[in-house]
Design an enzyme around this catalytic site. Sequence first.
Site, PDB file in Angstrom:
ATOM      1  N   CYS A  94      -2.930   2.417  -4.967  1.00 29.72           N
ATOM      2  CA  CYS A  94      -3.411   2.677  -6.338  1.00 29.72           C
ATOM      3  C   CYS A  94      -4.208   1.447  -6.729  1.00 29.72           C
ATOM      4  O   CYS A  94      -3.749   0.617  -7.523  1.00 29.72           O
ATOM      5  CB  CYS A  94      -2.246   2.931  -7.287  1.00 29.72           C
ATOM      6  SG  CYS A  94      -1.175   4.312  -6.802  1.00 29.72           S
ATOM      7  N   ALA A  95      -5.398   1.326  -6.178  1.00 31.44           N
ATOM      8  CA  ALA A  95      -6.049   0.025  -6.057  1.00 31.44           C
ATOM      9  C   ALA A  95      -6.801  -0.477  -7.288  1.00 31.44           C
ATOM     10  O   ALA A  95      -6.924  -1.676  -7.492  1.00 31.44           O
ATOM     11  CB  ALA A  95      -7.012   0.041  -4.874  1.00 31.44           C
ATOM     12  N   ALA A  96      -7.363   0.425  -8.097  1.00 32.71           N
ATOM     13  CA  ALA A  96      -8.228  -0.023  -9.196  1.00 32.71           C
ATOM     14  C   ALA A  96      -7.445  -0.917 -10.173  1.00 32.71           C
ATOM     15  O   ALA A  96      -6.260  -0.690 -10.412  1.00 32.71           O
ATOM     16  CB  ALA A  96      -8.790   1.184  -9.930  1.00 32.71           C
ATOM     17  N   PRO A  97      -8.128  -1.949 -10.698  1.00 34.19           N
ATOM     18  CA  PRO A  97      -9.542  -2.314 -10.545  1.00 34.19           C
ATOM     19  C   PRO A  97      -9.852  -3.203  -9.343  1.00 34.19           C
ATOM     20  O   PRO A  97     -10.949  -3.739  -9.227  1.00 34.19           O
ATOM     21  CB  PRO A  97      -9.817  -3.076 -11.843  1.00 34.19           C
ATOM     22  CG  PRO A  97      -8.519  -3.738 -12.166  1.00 34.19           C
ATOM     23  CD  PRO A  97      -7.451  -2.775 -11.734  1.00 34.19           C
ATOM     24  N   LYS A 104      -5.634  -6.749  -6.475  1.00 25.98           N
ATOM     25  CA  LYS A 104      -4.739  -6.972  -5.336  1.00 25.98           C
ATOM     26  C   LYS A 104      -5.455  -6.701  -4.023  1.00 25.98           C
ATOM     27  O   LYS A 104      -5.188  -7.359  -3.013  1.00 25.98           O
ATOM     28  CB  LYS A 104      -3.484  -6.106  -5.488  1.00 25.98           C
ATOM     29  CG  LYS A 104      -2.658  -6.463  -6.726  1.00 25.98           C
ATOM     30  CD  LYS A 104      -1.431  -5.569  -6.849  1.00 25.98           C
ATOM     31  CE  LYS A 104      -0.653  -5.873  -8.119  1.00 25.98           C
ATOM     32  NZ  LYS A 104      -1.409  -5.517  -9.356  1.00 25.98           N
ATOM     33  N   CYS A 127       4.383  -2.892 -13.105  1.00 28.11           N
ATOM     34  CA  CYS A 127       4.348  -3.890 -14.186  1.00 28.11           C
ATOM     35  C   CYS A 127       5.259  -3.406 -15.313  1.00 28.11           C
ATOM     36  O   CYS A 127       4.831  -3.184 -16.439  1.00 28.11           O
ATOM     37  CB  CYS A 127       2.923  -4.144 -14.667  1.00 28.11           C
ATOM     38  SG  CYS A 127       1.991  -2.668 -15.128  1.00 28.11           S
TER      39      CYS A 127
END
Length: 445
Positions: A263-266, A269, A383
């Site tokens: 779940c890469a955006a933005p 990481k 988070c």
Amino acid sequence: MQDNPTQVPLWRQLQGAASLLMAVRDGQSMTAALEDVDAMLRPGVQSLGFHALRWLGRAEALRQQLAQRPPPPEADALLCVALALGWSDQDAPYTMHTLVDQAVEAAKRSEATKHQASFINGCLRRFLRERDALVAVSERSPQAVWNHPQWWIDQVRKDHPAHWQAILQANNTRAPLILRINQRKTTQAHYLNTLLAMDIGAFPVGEHGVVLTAARPVTALPGFAEGHFSVQDAAAQLAAPLLLDGLASAGEGKVPLRILDACAAPGGKTAHLLELADCDVTALDIDARRCERIAQNLQRLGLNADIVVGDAGKPKAWWDGRLYDGILLDAPCTASGIVRRHPDVRWLRRPTDIAQLAGLQAHLLKTLWPLVKPGGRLLYCTCSVFRAEGDQQTQTFLAHHTDALLMPSPGHLLPQSGAGQADFPDNLLREHDGFYYALLEKRSL
């Protein structure tokens, strides 16, 4: 405390802040609502909006005392913004007399509130006369004391009985600007020296982080265009090292590690993974526009990843069948750990969101686990400070997957604002948002 130092009249900024509050009350995030604010007004409106949302619980308790019946939504929002900004002399960005004058002016200048201007004036002047008594009465309400919805207070208290007050207090502080240094371009020590030479206050946090003592436009900082740093909280900076540390030897002198950022955006990481290791990273996200932002961020940093638009919960649509050495799953969550940076989150969420998101997280864990090769690792993180999205999620997963081994992990990192806050025993740093980490290794059965 100060009077308005800008060329933009305070009444216009108050109108903008009231419009943000109305948007949040209608279920829109403040980030999205800010896009509709005129660029010239945006910095001031954002600052006032953040302040108002941090102290909205107190403001609503005060408004209930000042008005037997809620005024129309537009007037109520303007009144609550003024009360949130002025309930405490210590924290008020403007003198209360200035706020009263400019709030009434804001009411007069808008078609939606001009008929409520005298009402707003009367409420605020009564507040000026009786402030101490009114604030004392508001202390009876936990929502006013902690400035969170009651269900949120109850949940944090249940999940963290020893630290719930400190968590809520930290949520009401201002989060500093934290940078992550791109070690392919510079070093933490060198960048700190660069800032020092420019008389920009900063100090290190973690292995790659730099905390600025005062926020400033990111694009104006040295090395921005050259990709010397990214903006990323210190807790989030732990993700890439946690996943890579156990995999690094596997990739040395062999085929590069194959990593999925699910779940890469933005792309923060994703970039950190590429900064730390020579690996093949697939950056996956369900939102095509957010994938464009990943590409922009990587380009500025001088990094490359395979960016794919797809649903992490439906790998048949995008997976090529080859197993991954490591998967980073920064799962969708309530964002209850980043309230310092997004004070609207607490007012946008509903109690049912926790279970709904926990269900999605469980589905993603179950779906992505078969994509990890034996001996590989999956780093699950959110988070969030809610245990349903953290250790409870992990324990449930382990109970149903005997091939999963929980490796040493930070677990729940509770939000902390510098040395002034109580030291939590599970915190690795002194300045970071709330986060959760569980590192899972796939055993060969």
